[in-house]
Design a protein around this motif. Sequence first.
Motif, PDB file in Angstrom:
ATOM      1  N   LYS A  38    -113.557  99.477 -53.442  1.00 29.83           N
ATOM      2  CA  LYS A  38    -112.177  99.903 -53.217  1.00 29.83           C
ATOM      3  C   LYS A  38    -111.470  98.907 -52.311  1.00 29.83           C
ATOM      4  O   LYS A  38    -112.061  98.376 -51.378  1.00 29.83           O
ATOM      5  N   GLN A  39    -110.203  98.658 -52.631  1.00 28.66           N
ATOM      6  CA  GLN A  39    -109.349  97.810 -51.795  1.00 28.66           C
ATOM      7  C   GLN A  39    -109.764  96.347 -51.802  1.00 28.66           C
ATOM      8  O   GLN A  39    -109.171  95.540 -51.109  1.00 28.66           O
ATOM      9  N   SER A  40    -110.780  95.991 -52.559  1.00 27.63           N
ATOM     10  CA  SER A  40    -111.219  94.599 -52.528  1.00 27.63           C
ATOM     11  C   SER A  40    -110.305  93.756 -53.405  1.00 27.63           C
ATOM     12  O   SER A  40    -109.765  94.227 -54.402  1.00 27.63           O
ATOM     13  N   SER A  41    -110.119  92.497 -52.998  1.00 26.54           N
ATOM     14  CA  SER A  41    -109.346  91.592 -53.854  1.00 26.54           C
ATOM     15  C   SER A  41    -110.274  90.896 -54.848  1.00 26.54           C
ATOM     16  O   SER A  41    -109.850  90.052 -55.615  1.00 26.54           O
ATOM     17  N   HIS A  42    -111.520  91.228 -54.804  1.00 29.92           N
ATOM     18  CA  HIS A  42    -112.505  90.652 -55.710  1.00 29.92           C
ATOM     19  C   HIS A  42    -112.652  91.583 -56.911  1.00 29.92           C
ATOM     20  O   HIS A  42    -113.124  92.705 -56.779  1.00 29.92           O
ATOM     21  N   LEU A  43    -112.202  91.096 -58.094  1.00 32.12           N
ATOM     22  CA  LEU A  43    -112.207  91.944 -59.280  1.00 32.12           C
ATOM     23  C   LEU A  43    -113.213  91.424 -60.301  1.00 32.12           C
ATOM     24  O   LEU A  43    -113.477  90.232 -60.361  1.00 32.12           O
ATOM     25  N   SER A  44    -113.743  92.356 -61.097  1.00 34.60           N
ATOM     26  CA  SER A  44    -114.667  91.933 -62.143  1.00 34.60           C
ATOM     27  C   SER A  44    -114.483  92.809 -63.374  1.00 34.60           C
ATOM     28  O   SER A  44    -114.132  93.986 -63.279  1.00 34.60           O
ATOM     29  N   ARG A  45    -114.698  92.208 -64.548  1.00 30.08           N
ATOM     30  CA  ARG A  45    -114.580  92.950 -65.796  1.00 30.08           C
ATOM     31  C   ARG A  45    -115.991  93.219 -66.335  1.00 30.08           C
ATOM     32  O   ARG A  45    -116.406  92.642 -67.328  1.00 30.08           O
ATOM     33  N   CYS A  46    -116.732  94.032 -65.623  1.00 30.84           N
ATOM     34  CA  CYS A  46    -118.080  94.355 -66.090  1.00 30.84           C
ATOM     35  C   CYS A  46    -118.306  95.843 -65.866  1.00 30.84           C
ATOM     36  O   CYS A  46    -118.066  96.350 -64.768  1.00 30.84           O
ATOM     37  N   VAL A  47    -118.754  96.546 -66.917  1.00 27.93           N
ATOM     38  CA  VAL A  47    -118.950  97.994 -66.757  1.00 27.93           C
ATOM     39  C   VAL A  47    -120.232  98.306 -66.001  1.00 27.93           C
ATOM     40  O   VAL A  47    -120.380  99.368 -65.435  1.00 27.93           O
ATOM     41  N   LYS A  48    -121.161  97.378 -66.051  1.00 28.34           N
ATOM     42  CA  LYS A  48    -122.459  97.658 -65.430  1.00 28.34           C
ATOM     43  C   LYS A  48    -122.524  97.117 -64.008  1.00 28.34           C
ATOM     44  O   LYS A  48    -123.601  96.843 -63.485  1.00 28.34           O
ATOM     45  N   ILE A  49    -121.356  96.985 -63.426  1.00 27.77           N
ATOM     46  CA  ILE A  49    -121.257  96.310 -62.135  1.00 27.77           C
ATOM     47  C   ILE A  49    -122.183  96.910 -61.083  1.00 27.77           C
ATOM     48  O   ILE A  49    -122.767  96.197 -60.268  1.00 27.77           O
ATOM     49  N   ASP A  50    -122.380  98.251 -61.143  1.00 28.12           N
ATOM     50  CA  ASP A  50    -123.230  98.892 -60.133  1.00 28.12           C
ATOM     51  C   ASP A  50    -124.683  98.982 -60.557  1.00 28.12           C
ATOM     52  O   ASP A  50    -125.538  99.420 -59.791  1.00 28.12           O
ATOM     53  N   LYS A  51    -124.964  98.604 -61.797  1.00 23.83           N
ATOM     54  CA  LYS A  51    -126.329  98.798 -62.286  1.00 23.83           C
ATOM     55  C   LYS A  51    -127.158  97.526 -62.272  1.00 23.83           C
ATOM     56  O   LYS A  51    -128.361  97.552 -62.463  1.00 23.83           O
ATOM     57  N   ILE A  52    -126.473  96.381 -62.099  1.00 18.86           N
ATOM     58  CA  ILE A  52    -127.212  95.116 -62.159  1.00 18.86           C
ATOM     59  C   ILE A  52    -127.645  94.716 -60.755  1.00 18.86           C
ATOM     60  O   ILE A  52    -126.882  94.876 -59.795  1.00 18.86           O
ATOM     61  N   ASP A  53    -128.875  94.198 -60.683  1.00 19.30           N
ATOM     62  CA  ASP A  53    -129.335  93.689 -59.389  1.00 19.30           C
ATOM     63  C   ASP A  53    -128.814  92.268 -59.229  1.00 19.30           C
ATOM     64  O   ASP A  53    -129.358  91.327 -59.809  1.00 19.30           O
ATOM     65  N   TRP A  54    -127.720  92.118 -58.487  1.00 23.62           N
ATOM     66  CA  TRP A  54    -127.057  90.818 -58.418  1.00 23.62           C
ATOM     67  C   TRP A  54    -127.797  89.825 -57.541  1.00 23.62           C
ATOM     68  O   TRP A  54    -127.496  88.645 -57.555  1.00 23.62           O
ATOM     69  N   THR A  55    -128.740  90.306 -56.759  1.00 25.43           N
ATOM     70  CA  THR A  55    -129.425  89.390 -55.845  1.00 25.43           C
ATOM     71  C   THR A  55    -130.668  88.782 -56.468  1.00 25.43           C
ATOM     72  O   THR A  55    -131.303  87.912 -55.880  1.00 25.43           O
ATOM     73  N   GLU A  56    -130.992  89.252 -57.677  1.00 28.03           N
ATOM     74  CA  GLU A  56    -132.191  88.784 -58.366  1.00 28.03           C
ATOM     75  C   GLU A  56    -132.227  87.257 -58.448  1.00 28.03           C
ATOM     76  O   GLU A  56    -131.250  86.610 -58.827  1.00 28.03           O
ATOM     77  N   LYS A  57    -133.342  86.707 -58.102  1.00 31.55           N
ATOM     78  CA  LYS A  57    -133.443  85.244 -58.067  1.00 31.55           C
ATOM     79  C   LYS A  57    -133.887  84.707 -59.428  1.00 31.55           C
ATOM     80  O   LYS A  57    -134.355  85.457 -60.282  1.00 31.55           O
TER      81      LYS A  57
END
Lengths: 311, 383, 687
Positions: free
Chosen positions: C315-334
């Motif tokens: 919320k309120q972030s200026s960082h936007l993304s067009r991905c539905v799985k935004i909360d389901k992906i482990d973004w830190t995965e190496k």
Amino acid sequence: MLVFIFKRIIVLFLTMICLSFIVFTLVTIEPNLKKLALNQANMRMEEAAVQSWLEKHGYKRPLLVQYGEWLGNAVTGDFGYSTHFRKPVNEVIWPKVGHTGILMFWVLIITIPISLFIGVLSGMREGSKTDRTLSIFSIITTSVPQYVSGILFTIILSSWLGLFKGVAKAGNITFENFALPVLTIVVYDIGYIARMTRASMVEVMNAQYVRTARLKGMSFMSVVFKHALRNALIAPFTVIMLQFPWLLTGVVIVEKLFNYKGFGFLIVSASDQNDIDVTLACGVVAVVLVLTTQLISDIGYAFLNPRIRFS
Amino acid sequence: METINSIEIWQIFFMRLWPAWVALAITFSVAYRFKKNLGAIGHLFDNPVGLIGLFIVLFWIYAAIFADLIALFDPLEQSGLYRRKPPGTVNSSLGIPYIFGTDTLGRDLFSRMIYGSQIVLLIAPAASLVAYVVGITLGLPAGYIGGKFDTVLSFLANLVLAFPVILLFYLLVAPGIRETILPNIMAGVFFLFPIAFAVLIVYSRFSDRPNVLYPSLAVIFIIGAWLYLGLAFNSDPLGLVSIDPNELNIFAAVVFATSPGVFRLVRGLTMDIKTRDYVSAAMTRGEGRLFIMIWEILPNARGPLIVDSCLRIGYVTILLGTLGFFGLGMEPESPDWGSMINQTRSYIRLVPTIVLPPTLALASFVLGLNLLADGLREESVKD
Amino acid sequence: MTQETILEIDNLSVSFMTRLTDVPAVMDFSMSIHKGDAMGLVGESCCGKSTVALAIMKYLGGNGKIVGGTIKYRGRDMATMSEKELEKLRGSEIAMIYQEPMASLNPSMRISKQLMEVPMLHENVTKDEAWKRSVEMLEKVKLPDASRIMDSFPHQLSGGQQQRIVIAMALLSKPSLLLLDEPTTALDVTVEAGIIDLVKGLGEEIGTSMLFVSHNLGLIMETCNRITVMYSGETVETGEIQEVFRNMRHPYTKGLLRSIPLPGKNKYDSPLEAIQGQLPLPHERPTGCNFGPRCPYFEENICNKHEIKIKPIEKQSSHLSRCVKIDKIDWTEKNSKKSTKEKIISKTEVLKIENLSKEYDVAANAIFGGKKRGTIKANVNLNFEANTGETLAIVGESGCGKSTFAKILLGLEDATTGKVNFNKTNIGNIGVEQRAKETVASIQMIFQNPFDTLNPSHSVGSQILRTLEKVGDGETVEDRKKRMNELLDLVKLPSEFARRMPRQLSGGQKQRIGIARAFAGSPKVVVADEPVSALDVSVQAAVLELLIDIQEQFDTTMLFISHDLSVVRYVADRVVVMYLGKVAEAGTTEQIFSPPYHPYTEALLSAVPIADPDIEKREIVLEGSLPSPLNPPSGCVFNTRCPYMIPGKCDVHEPPNQDVTDGHKISCHIPREELAKKGSVFALKKE
């Protein structure tokens, strides 16, 4: 630059000598000479008499010797004697060249502005209605050779509407006299030059620097005039010049069609009447004219194009 | 004298041309069905200008093919009774109308126009084809190898191009010339090119496979020699192939005047294409010059060449008309369009319509070719 | 967010009308640029990034049309502006810089006239005033000798100078928004660095906001403070640059970054992760997420069900993304991929180049001819060797002679002096037509431009078959067909591709065919001339990996010609750096990429933009442009641009060849100890 012009002139002379030699060889072939002999001496000569006549007039010498002799005379301005008109070729040919010059002058003065205008107008906005209409117009005019359009104009304007005479008298500079022949040549050439101009204009209008100029905030028309036009007209300039052999052919057709006693008419009648010296002179004059325009076109192109001028 | 009105004239005109209409209908429906497989021709269906051009060109092709069915009279048959008659005059003894009138010797203009298309549509494409083969055979090496070879050939081409065409014709198609062996020599040289070209095509492709190479070369030599003797020197041992000396003379002159233009075009295209990577790729796998010129460069020049060939056939048609117009070369009786214009144009004051059939025929055929070329060019740019 | 908004784009959609259908180029695109912003717009070819720039200018050509959304300039809707008002805006308020500097200048008009037009048009100033301003601006863009340049025609200037003039032209009326459309793509790396340096400084100085359109993530990283990533006509991610690079929230952005060779990556321990598949054609976009078919996190019925909206990651972030799985992906995965490749330690020499030189005679003036002839020294005294199975990179900018060397090796050109020893026989003067079939098959090439490498008139299969025939592979046609299918399999293309024509293939697929063709005769040496530089970033990695795999499989020596040092660092075992026909530095990859550097290598390294927020670079910007090879500088050829030039020494004497360590050679007057003191170009940022 001077080296370039010098080189071109050397090539020009070389070409001229080759071409005049070809003309000389083709005009002085055996059958033509025999006909000349029969015409000049006695129509009912025996073969042996013909041969001795040819021998006597120096036509039996090697071709190169004859050519050398002719060339030597031609360089000093002596083109020989017309067997048909019975006077020196110089007296025959130059007035006729003058007549044709007048005709060509009017043709060019009308053709160039109109065809450039049409070409620029249709190339300015590729694919627009104006463009399509004008393009089809130019395709149609280039499809109708002068011997067809000339006849059609005569039927419509002269026979049906009674506006002009179907013939044009040389040396008589009036609108009535010149209208039909000039119209006939102009209509054909307009199409050709306009198409070239259009192609060149389309290319320039699609160039990125035209976009740059537009995005500088210049209006469309001032981009066309200040940026596009100059680049677009370089190519048609050479085309107009290289058109010359073709223009000359058109002139011959039109002069024959309208009985205009100019240079073209002379070529035709001299060949038909086996007037060897006149045919030779006409051929050489035509070739010199063509080559000179080519030289002007080359030099002009280099001058118009800064990429060549300053490299 | 019995006449029919203009509506009836056009009715008969359209009825007589039925073989052409049927053939056109078949061609277009077949082409439309398979337009996806036809490349540039298929794209023409989206381009009205090109389609009209194709229609006109095909119309004349079919008119020439079915001339015997279409014509009303023998094109050479004269009639003292019906001289210079206006369109619609009926020949009362036969009951057949002269729908476009007659010429000064009482020959039917409509039939002459239709038969004239046979001459024009045979010589113009054939001469263009030979000019193309000559231009390609010389232009490819001139552009690819360059050097002295190119300098000399370009000089010669410019030499020919510097002649006003009409002067060239007066020099090459004059009656005097036909008494010499010059036309045969010219034709002899020009007709060598197609044979040489065919040999080079086969040789460059199969030089590594002798079992294919030698039989094909033998076939080319036998057929080539047979046609060559018949066409260039009128000495076909079987007596099947021959060409009229007049026509041979015209043919040679037209090829001579046309091929330098083709040469320049091919040379320019070659110089452009030879800088491509696929040419370097061919070189790095060890292909010879011949293979690269014929199989790597030439196929990629085909777009501009096809467009140009349409324009050039039109140009050659105009040249043939010019020859006829000046009474050069063609036989006096010949119904070709140029000669017809020459034969009839003196009478336009008496019967203005007398020149219309040949003039409109010639103009429409050339227009068709030019429209077709324009359409093809536009479609090839879009891809 | 109190800054003034210069440009606001809302849900912009642009389509191009073709005869058959409308092709959507940009869909639902939103972006805002504030005063002082430098916005980077990143994407691959056909993603619509250039269309956005032109739509802002309202200049879409005959068939482009804005079909939805609004573009507001300083709060005014541009759709309501008349043509007159737009003309007033263009060039004075919004200016643009283009990709091809040569093409964007009028060839038949002097520079002065083209520059002076701008103030004369927008501010109605006098000629003298316009001249004065133009000269001042030329000095600002660091073009010395302004009056000479004012008097020149575009063709008399180098590419870098031309681009500076285009920049000067754009800045002349102090626009509040500057659009840069791939402004450096057509330039050499060291020239590019100079332009980037200039643009960064000028933006701040004049207070212009920028929209920087590029396919190069590193360039955006270095120049911009905000970023928008586009994929197939849509924005997929946008935000502050540091935030986006550190917390990527879209699989495409992540994939893009992982597929470019960053410092520290090499083929042995951290291979590139290619994005599978290829860009969809504009009229064949899938429903739902456009990236779906290529996405490793794709989930049926979630990603392809309905249209996906772009939304803030929190919320309120200026960082936007067009991905539905935004909360389901482990973004830190190496990076999970481990390489199986073993380092090659081979000492079997395949190629040995000895004192190779190549000179061309050229007419001084191509059109006017003339007797003055010059000599281009394309290669001067090259000495190096290559061993079996290793990758030797030849690095340099245009005109450094790397392509000439390739031509000599392949037999397309003859060496003037010196030897090219292949398996101990000199082939430097044997043209390809005279070479034995085995030699021809042993030395093959992969070309740069995928659109040019295959003959458009022949089917893919027939081109491979012909190559097999020429290299003498297979007795019968059936044999060769079998081999062809094996080759297609090798480059991971289905065998029905044999029947296709080249125009039916994408750039990456064409390049794969090019690789198959090069390996048809099991070559000993393959020359790869910038094999991936013309490909889209997401496709590059896959082709590069494929090439490396096949090379290993065939145990082939690869000569990898490139100007891109990051790719070179990734693929090469050893490197040769060339400048103006001479070898400046040679050594193993580790030796080249760590100090001591040759000054030119150092500048090249510094010039390559790095898309990693954690790496800091020492900036070395070279002055001037490449000297003409017709008239190379005396002494050390690099002396005219070298930042450490010693007058009286470097411009007089040829530099000595210093041996630094085993096999590492630097050709420089400066002693190696001193060069070593300059330190590394890269450093990890200290937080």
